[in-house]
Write a protein that holds these residues in place. Structure first.
Motif, PDB file in Angstrom:
ATOM      1  N   SER A  12       0.837  -1.177  -0.073  1.00  0.00           N
ATOM      2  CA  SER A  12       0.075  -0.055  -0.206  1.00  0.00           C
ATOM      3  C   SER A  12       0.926   1.338   0.010  1.00  0.00           C
ATOM      4  CB  SER A  12      -0.948  -0.037   1.334  1.00  0.00           C
ATOM      5  OG  SER A  12      -0.226   0.211   2.368  1.00  0.00           O
ATOM      6  N   VAL A  13       0.267   2.406  -0.648  1.00  0.00           N
ATOM      7  CA  VAL A  13       0.806   3.663  -0.368  1.00  0.00           C
ATOM      8  C   VAL A  13      -0.400   4.543   0.176  1.00  0.00           C
ATOM      9  CG1 VAL A  13       2.821   3.476  -1.996  1.00  0.00           C
ATOM     10  CG2 VAL A  13       0.610   4.007  -2.961  1.00  0.00           C
ATOM     11  N   THR A  14      -0.035   5.684   0.570  1.00  0.00           N
ATOM     12  CA  THR A  14      -0.826   6.706   1.068  1.00  0.00           C
ATOM     13  C   THR A  14      -0.739   7.784   0.144  1.00  0.00           C
ATOM     14  OG1 THR A  14      -1.233   5.807   3.170  1.00  0.00           O
ATOM     15  CG2 THR A  14      -2.102   7.878   2.661  1.00  0.00           C
ATOM     16  N   LEU A  15      -1.727   8.505  -0.428  1.00  0.00           N
ATOM     17  CA  LEU A  15      -1.626   9.954  -1.128  1.00  0.00           C
ATOM     18  C   LEU A  15      -2.095  10.902  -0.393  1.00  0.00           C
ATOM     19  CD1 LEU A  15      -0.509  10.417  -4.167  1.00  0.00           C
ATOM     20  CD2 LEU A  15      -3.079  10.412  -4.696  1.00  0.00           C
ATOM     21  N   ALA A  16      -1.389  11.926  -0.204  1.00  0.00           N
ATOM     22  CA  ALA A  16      -1.985  13.227   0.547  1.00  0.00           C
ATOM     23  C   ALA A  16      -1.886  14.297  -0.381  1.00  0.00           C
ATOM     24  CB  ALA A  16      -1.151  13.476   1.797  1.00  0.00           C
ATOM     25  N   THR A  18      -1.263  17.973  -1.489  1.00  0.00           N
ATOM     26  CA  THR A  18      -0.544  19.081  -0.891  1.00  0.00           C
ATOM     27  C   THR A  18      -0.782  20.380  -1.696  1.00  0.00           C
ATOM     28  OG1 THR A  18       1.330  18.637  -2.871  1.00  0.00           O
ATOM     29  CG2 THR A  18       1.598  17.339  -0.646  1.00  0.00           C
ATOM     30  N   ALA A  19      -1.441  20.459  -2.703  1.00  0.00           N
ATOM     31  CA  ALA A  19      -1.962  21.552  -3.406  1.00  0.00           C
ATOM     32  C   ALA A  19      -2.940  20.976  -4.555  1.00  0.00           C
ATOM     33  CB  ALA A  19      -1.039  22.447  -3.983  1.00  0.00           C
ATOM     34  N   LYS A  20      -3.690  22.084  -5.529  1.00  0.00           N
ATOM     35  CA  LYS A  20      -4.569  21.579  -6.303  1.00  0.00           C
ATOM     36  C   LYS A  20      -3.885  21.030  -7.314  1.00  0.00           C
ATOM     37  CE  LYS A  20      -8.195  23.172  -9.341  1.00  0.00           C
ATOM     38  NZ  LYS A  20      -9.179  24.039  -9.699  1.00  0.00           N
ATOM     39  N   GLY A  21      -4.191  19.542  -7.520  1.00  0.00           N
ATOM     40  CA  GLY A  21      -3.344  18.764  -8.661  1.00  0.00           C
ATOM     41  C   GLY A  21      -2.120  18.235  -8.263  1.00  0.00           C
ATOM     42  N   SER A  22      -1.657  18.302  -6.809  1.00  0.00           N
ATOM     43  CA  SER A  22      -0.321  18.122  -6.477  1.00  0.00           C
ATOM     44  C   SER A  22      -0.512  17.275  -5.092  1.00  0.00           C
ATOM     45  CB  SER A  22       0.496  19.264  -5.985  1.00  0.00           C
ATOM     46  OG  SER A  22       0.828  20.080  -7.228  1.00  0.00           O
ATOM     47  N   TYR A  23       0.319  16.133  -5.140  1.00  0.00           N
ATOM     48  CA  TYR A  23       0.101  14.856  -4.129  1.00  0.00           C
ATOM     49  C   TYR A  23       1.422  14.467  -3.809  1.00  0.00           C
ATOM     50  CZ  TYR A  23      -4.307  15.597  -6.574  1.00  0.00           C
ATOM     51  OH  TYR A  23      -5.505  16.076  -7.031  1.00  0.00           O
ATOM     52  N   THR A  24       1.416  13.939  -2.410  1.00  0.00           N
ATOM     53  CA  THR A  24       2.631  13.207  -1.954  1.00  0.00           C
ATOM     54  C   THR A  24       2.254  11.820  -1.514  1.00  0.00           C
ATOM     55  OG1 THR A  24       3.768  15.121  -1.123  1.00  0.00           O
ATOM     56  CG2 THR A  24       4.292  12.906  -0.298  1.00  0.00           C
ATOM     57  N   ALA A  25       2.881  10.623  -2.175  1.00  0.00           N
ATOM     58  CA  ALA A  25       2.634   9.281  -2.016  1.00  0.00           C
ATOM     59  C   ALA A  25       3.750   9.083  -1.090  1.00  0.00           C
ATOM     60  CB  ALA A  25       2.845   8.567  -3.164  1.00  0.00           C
ATOM     61  N   THR A  26       3.163   8.301   0.161  1.00  0.00           N
ATOM     62  CA  THR A  26       4.166   7.824   1.184  1.00  0.00           C
ATOM     63  C   THR A  26       3.972   6.264   1.243  1.00  0.00           C
ATOM     64  OG1 THR A  26       3.620   9.880   2.328  1.00  0.00           O
ATOM     65  CG2 THR A  26       4.745   8.110   3.520  1.00  0.00           C
ATOM     66  N   ASN A  27       5.018   5.343   1.422  1.00  0.00           N
ATOM     67  CA  ASN A  27       4.912   4.054   1.349  1.00  0.00           C
ATOM     68  C   ASN A  27       5.103   3.927   2.849  1.00  0.00           C
ATOM     69  OD1 ASN A  27       7.742   4.043   2.116  1.00  0.00           O
ATOM     70  ND2 ASN A  27       8.258   3.648   0.161  1.00  0.00           N
ATOM     71  N   VAL A  28       4.897   2.511   3.337  1.00  0.00           N
ATOM     72  CA  VAL A  28       5.040   2.020   4.821  1.00  0.00           C
ATOM     73  C   VAL A  28       6.249   2.248   5.291  1.00  0.00           C
ATOM     74  CG1 VAL A  28       2.721   0.494   4.463  1.00  0.00           C
ATOM     75  CG2 VAL A  28       5.319  -0.421   4.013  1.00  0.00           C
ATOM     76  N   ARG A  29       7.344   2.559   4.361  1.00  0.00           N
ATOM     77  CA  ARG A  29       8.834   2.509   5.060  1.00  0.00           C
ATOM     78  C   ARG A  29       9.131   4.113   5.300  1.00  0.00           C
ATOM     79  NH1 ARG A  29       8.405  -0.560   1.203  1.00  0.00           N
ATOM     80  NH2 ARG A  29       9.552   0.655  -0.293  1.00  0.00           N
ATOM     81  N   GLY A  30       8.079   4.908   4.830  1.00  0.00           N
ATOM     82  CA  GLY A  30       8.279   6.470   4.933  1.00  0.00           C
ATOM     83  C   GLY A  30       8.963   7.118   3.840  1.00  0.00           C
ATOM     84  N   GLY A  31       9.250   6.352   2.645  1.00  0.00           N
ATOM     85  CA  GLY A  31       9.826   6.960   1.339  1.00  0.00           C
ATOM     86  C   GLY A  31       8.691   7.829   0.843  1.00  0.00           C
ATOM     87  N   THR A  32       8.827   8.887   0.248  1.00  0.00           N
ATOM     88  CA  THR A  32       7.775   9.623  -0.371  1.00  0.00           C
ATOM     89  C   THR A  32       8.270  10.105  -1.989  1.00  0.00           C
ATOM     90  OG1 THR A  32       8.861  11.736   0.322  1.00  0.00           O
ATOM     91  CG2 THR A  32       7.209  10.992   1.710  1.00  0.00           C
ATOM     92  N   ILE A  33       7.259  10.442  -2.783  1.00  0.00           N
ATOM     93  CA  ILE A  33       7.495  10.688  -3.998  1.00  0.00           C
ATOM     94  C   ILE A  33       6.372  11.739  -4.143  1.00  0.00           C
ATOM     95  CG2 ILE A  33       6.255   8.973  -5.145  1.00  0.00           C
ATOM     96  CD1 ILE A  33       8.206   9.066  -7.372  1.00  0.00           C
TER      97      ILE A  33
END
Length: 150
Positions: A12-16, A18-33
């Motif tokens: 799984s990844v969680t998507l948050a 951050t702004a209109k049309g912009s998001y940060t995906a976070t994996n269970v190990r804390g990595g982000t993209i």
């Protein structure tokens, strides 16, 4: 082979947002993209899919050939054509094009000897991303646990 429990198989990844049309995906190990809609330099979801397809096979090929030799060059380019038809927006003509070479020594020749086979093995059974795309897997969409689609 040990039986896998749901905990072993779940990814799984969680998507948050951050702004209109912009998001940060976070994996269970804390990595982000960071992911965007294509207005900036962040990867778009389609580009991430292409990157996942290429990376999945590249890792397989690298692990197999890397037992024999370190490559001199190693790139994998993933591409596809985006279309809209009666099935909606989608990619067709997906392609992974590898450019891999090894030193002209015993290990390099051994790696070259298994290179084609390792690409085929990744395509036919090893790469989870490619196998999922090629075999097709339904996606369920939920809102607060209530199934909306799928």
């Amino acid at each position: 082979m040990a039986e896998q429990t749901p905990k072993d198989t779940l990814r799984s990844v969680t998507l948050a947002r951050t702004a209109k049309g912009s998001y940060t995906a976070t994996n269970v190990r804390g990595g982000t993209i960071d992911i965007g809609s294509g207005q900036g330099d962040d990867f778009t979801p389609v580009e991430l899919l292409l990157a996942a397809i290429a990376a999945c096979s590249a890792i397989d090929v690298d692990l197999i050939t890397g037992k024999r030799s370190e490559p001199d060059t190693f790139t994998a380019t993933s591409s596809g054509n985006k279309i809209a038809d009666e099935h909606g927006n989608r990619l067709i003509d997906l392609l992974i094009d590898f450019d891999i070479s090894f030193p002209d020594d015993d290990g390099g020749r051994q790696a070259t000897d298994v290179l084609r086979r390792s690409i085929k093995q990744s395509h036919d059974r090893l790469c989870t991303v490619g196998r999922t795309v090629e075999t097709g897997t339904p996606i369920t969409a939920r809102l607060h646990g209530e199934t909306i689609a799928g």
